[in-house]
Scaffold this motif. Structure first.
Motif, PDB file in Angstrom:
ATOM      1  N   VAL A  91       0.915  -1.190   0.119  1.00  0.00           N
ATOM      2  CA  VAL A  91       0.072   0.133   0.065  1.00  0.00           C
ATOM      3  C   VAL A  91       0.823   1.418   0.051  1.00  0.00           C
ATOM      4  O   VAL A  91       0.380   2.225  -0.964  1.00  0.00           O
ATOM      5  CB  VAL A  91      -0.852  -0.191   1.070  1.00  0.00           C
ATOM      6  N   ALA A  92       1.973   1.126   0.756  1.00  0.00           N
ATOM      7  CA  ALA A  92       2.688   2.418   0.803  1.00  0.00           C
ATOM      8  C   ALA A  92       3.506   2.620  -0.579  1.00  0.00           C
ATOM      9  O   ALA A  92       3.556   3.700  -1.118  1.00  0.00           O
ATOM     10  CB  ALA A  92       3.763   2.266   1.768  1.00  0.00           C
ATOM     11  N   ARG A  93       3.969   1.525  -0.830  1.00  0.00           N
ATOM     12  CA  ARG A  93       4.799   1.625  -2.555  1.00  0.00           C
ATOM     13  C   ARG A  93       3.677   2.218  -3.560  1.00  0.00           C
ATOM     14  O   ARG A  93       4.074   3.222  -4.145  1.00  0.00           O
ATOM     15  CB  ARG A  93       5.230   0.257  -2.865  1.00  0.00           C
ATOM     16  N   GLN A  94       2.306   1.864  -3.404  1.00  0.00           N
ATOM     17  CA  GLN A  94       1.350   2.296  -4.500  1.00  0.00           C
ATOM     18  C   GLN A  94       1.107   3.744  -4.140  1.00  0.00           C
ATOM     19  O   GLN A  94       0.804   4.473  -4.902  1.00  0.00           O
ATOM     20  CB  GLN A  94       0.065   1.343  -4.259  1.00  0.00           C
ATOM     21  N   LEU A  95       1.104   4.200  -2.989  1.00  0.00           N
ATOM     22  CA  LEU A  95       0.863   5.610  -2.477  1.00  0.00           C
ATOM     23  C   LEU A  95       2.059   6.414  -3.130  1.00  0.00           C
ATOM     24  O   LEU A  95       1.886   7.630  -3.647  1.00  0.00           O
ATOM     25  CB  LEU A  95       0.882   5.758  -1.075  1.00  0.00           C
ATOM     26  N   GLU A  96       3.169   5.818  -2.755  1.00  0.00           N
ATOM     27  CA  GLU A  96       4.485   6.460  -3.270  1.00  0.00           C
ATOM     28  C   GLU A  96       4.504   6.659  -4.837  1.00  0.00           C
ATOM     29  O   GLU A  96       4.712   7.767  -5.437  1.00  0.00           O
ATOM     30  CB  GLU A  96       5.674   5.702  -3.058  1.00  0.00           C
ATOM     31  N   GLU A  97       3.993   5.750  -5.574  1.00  0.00           N
ATOM     32  CA  GLU A  97       3.945   5.825  -7.032  1.00  0.00           C
ATOM     33  C   GLU A  97       2.735   6.763  -7.427  1.00  0.00           C
ATOM     34  O   GLU A  97       3.154   7.330  -8.269  1.00  0.00           O
ATOM     35  CB  GLU A  97       3.719   4.287  -7.524  1.00  0.00           C
ATOM     36  N   LEU A  98       1.624   6.695  -6.792  1.00  0.00           N
ATOM     37  CA  LEU A  98       0.636   7.847  -7.041  1.00  0.00           C
ATOM     38  C   LEU A  98       1.172   8.981  -6.844  1.00  0.00           C
ATOM     39  O   LEU A  98       0.882  10.185  -7.735  1.00  0.00           O
ATOM     40  CB  LEU A  98      -0.561   7.144  -6.453  1.00  0.00           C
ATOM     41  N   LEU A  99       1.807   9.436  -5.814  1.00  0.00           N
ATOM     42  CA  LEU A  99       2.478  10.802  -5.514  1.00  0.00           C
ATOM     43  C   LEU A  99       3.457  11.045  -6.518  1.00  0.00           C
ATOM     44  O   LEU A  99       3.246  12.381  -6.991  1.00  0.00           O
ATOM     45  CB  LEU A  99       2.890  10.876  -4.093  1.00  0.00           C
ATOM     46  N   GLN A 100       4.375  10.206  -6.757  1.00  0.00           N
ATOM     47  CA  GLN A 100       5.151  10.389  -8.079  1.00  0.00           C
ATOM     48  C   GLN A 100       4.649  10.779  -9.247  1.00  0.00           C
ATOM     49  O   GLN A 100       4.943  12.014  -9.767  1.00  0.00           O
ATOM     50  CB  GLN A 100       6.039   9.373  -8.068  1.00  0.00           C
ATOM     51  N   TRP A 101       3.279  10.175  -9.620  1.00  0.00           N
ATOM     52  CA  TRP A 101       2.836  10.418 -10.733  1.00  0.00           C
ATOM     53  C   TRP A 101       2.165  11.951 -10.898  1.00  0.00           C
ATOM     54  O   TRP A 101       1.934  12.590 -11.664  1.00  0.00           O
ATOM     55  CB  TRP A 101       1.679   9.375 -10.932  1.00  0.00           C
ATOM     56  N   LEU A 102       1.580  12.176  -9.464  1.00  0.00           N
ATOM     57  CA  LEU A 102       1.034  13.527  -9.357  1.00  0.00           C
ATOM     58  C   LEU A 102       2.052  14.607  -9.268  1.00  0.00           C
ATOM     59  O   LEU A 102       1.548  15.544  -9.484  1.00  0.00           O
ATOM     60  CB  LEU A 102       0.018  13.453  -7.913  1.00  0.00           C
ATOM     61  N   MET A 103       3.296  14.345  -8.904  1.00  0.00           N
ATOM     62  CA  MET A 103       3.986  15.447  -8.492  1.00  0.00           C
ATOM     63  C   MET A 103       4.489  15.825 -10.138  1.00  0.00           C
ATOM     64  O   MET A 103       5.002  16.953 -10.286  1.00  0.00           O
ATOM     65  CB  MET A 103       5.239  15.211  -7.859  1.00  0.00           C
TER      66      MET A 103
END
Length: 185
Positions: A91-103
């Motif tokens: 879950v944390a990895r998926q949140l990190e990927e989502l944040l990287q995409w949003l950034m």
């Protein structure tokens, strides 16, 4: 008597009003007070209410004991503990990927670059801290689940409320994201 006075202190009273386990414990205490009352039922409705409370408590405790039997029978607690940390990491990895995409420029949208970089780094750091916390707690998770499973002897609803509080604590970082996002947008 002492138990009820402890929860009158402001921080504990506030915390007890938010935790499902404390709310369930207060319901169970009220049920036990009603059942152990020495005065006889005034009428048919009072008698039926006491009978309903008695049956619901008995069914709840029986289902809780059944849950305890299942948890401890084939060491399901160890299996749950061994899957919990990898699931939290995923879950944390998926949140990190989502944040990287949003950034970046998600779906081609142009956003305030400086603001999304600052907020993105803030959230990524928050996720990093949360992953560190989960890994720090990982040796204790099996013990927490083992003792939490013992709470099922108080009833299935008590065990479920404890599980609800545990899930809320393990996903508190996601709630913090919501609060930060709602506050600063």
């Amino acid at each position: 008597m002492l138990f009820s006075r402890i929860f009158t202190v402001f921080p504990l009273r506030f915390l007890a009003s938010k935790l499902s386990t404390c709310i369930q414990l207060s319901y169970r205490t009220e049920h036990m007070r009603t059942l152990s009352s020495s005065k006889a039922a005034a009428g048919h409705m009072d008698f039926m209410r006491k009978a309903h409370i008695l049956v619901s408590v008995l069914v709840d405790v029986a289902l809780g004991v059944l849950l305890m039997w299942w948890l401890y029978r084939d060491d399901h607690i160890a299996m749950l503990a061994n899957t919990l940390v990898p699931a939290a990491d995923r879950v944390a990895r998926q949140l990190e990927e989502l944040l990287q995409w949003l950034m970046g420029a998600p779906a081609g949208l142009k956003m305030n670059r400086a603001l999304d970089q600052v907020l993105g780094r803030f959230f990524l750091y928050h996720i990093h801290l949360w992953i560190s916390y989960i890994h720090l707690m990982s040796p204790f998770i099996q013990g927490i689940l083992w003792y939490g499973g013992l709470s099922a002897c108080l009833g299935l609803t008590f065990a479920l409320s404890l599980l609800s509080d545990m899930v809320a604590l393990f996903t508190f970082h996601i709630y913090c994201f919501y609060v930060y996002g709602a506050r600063y947008t």
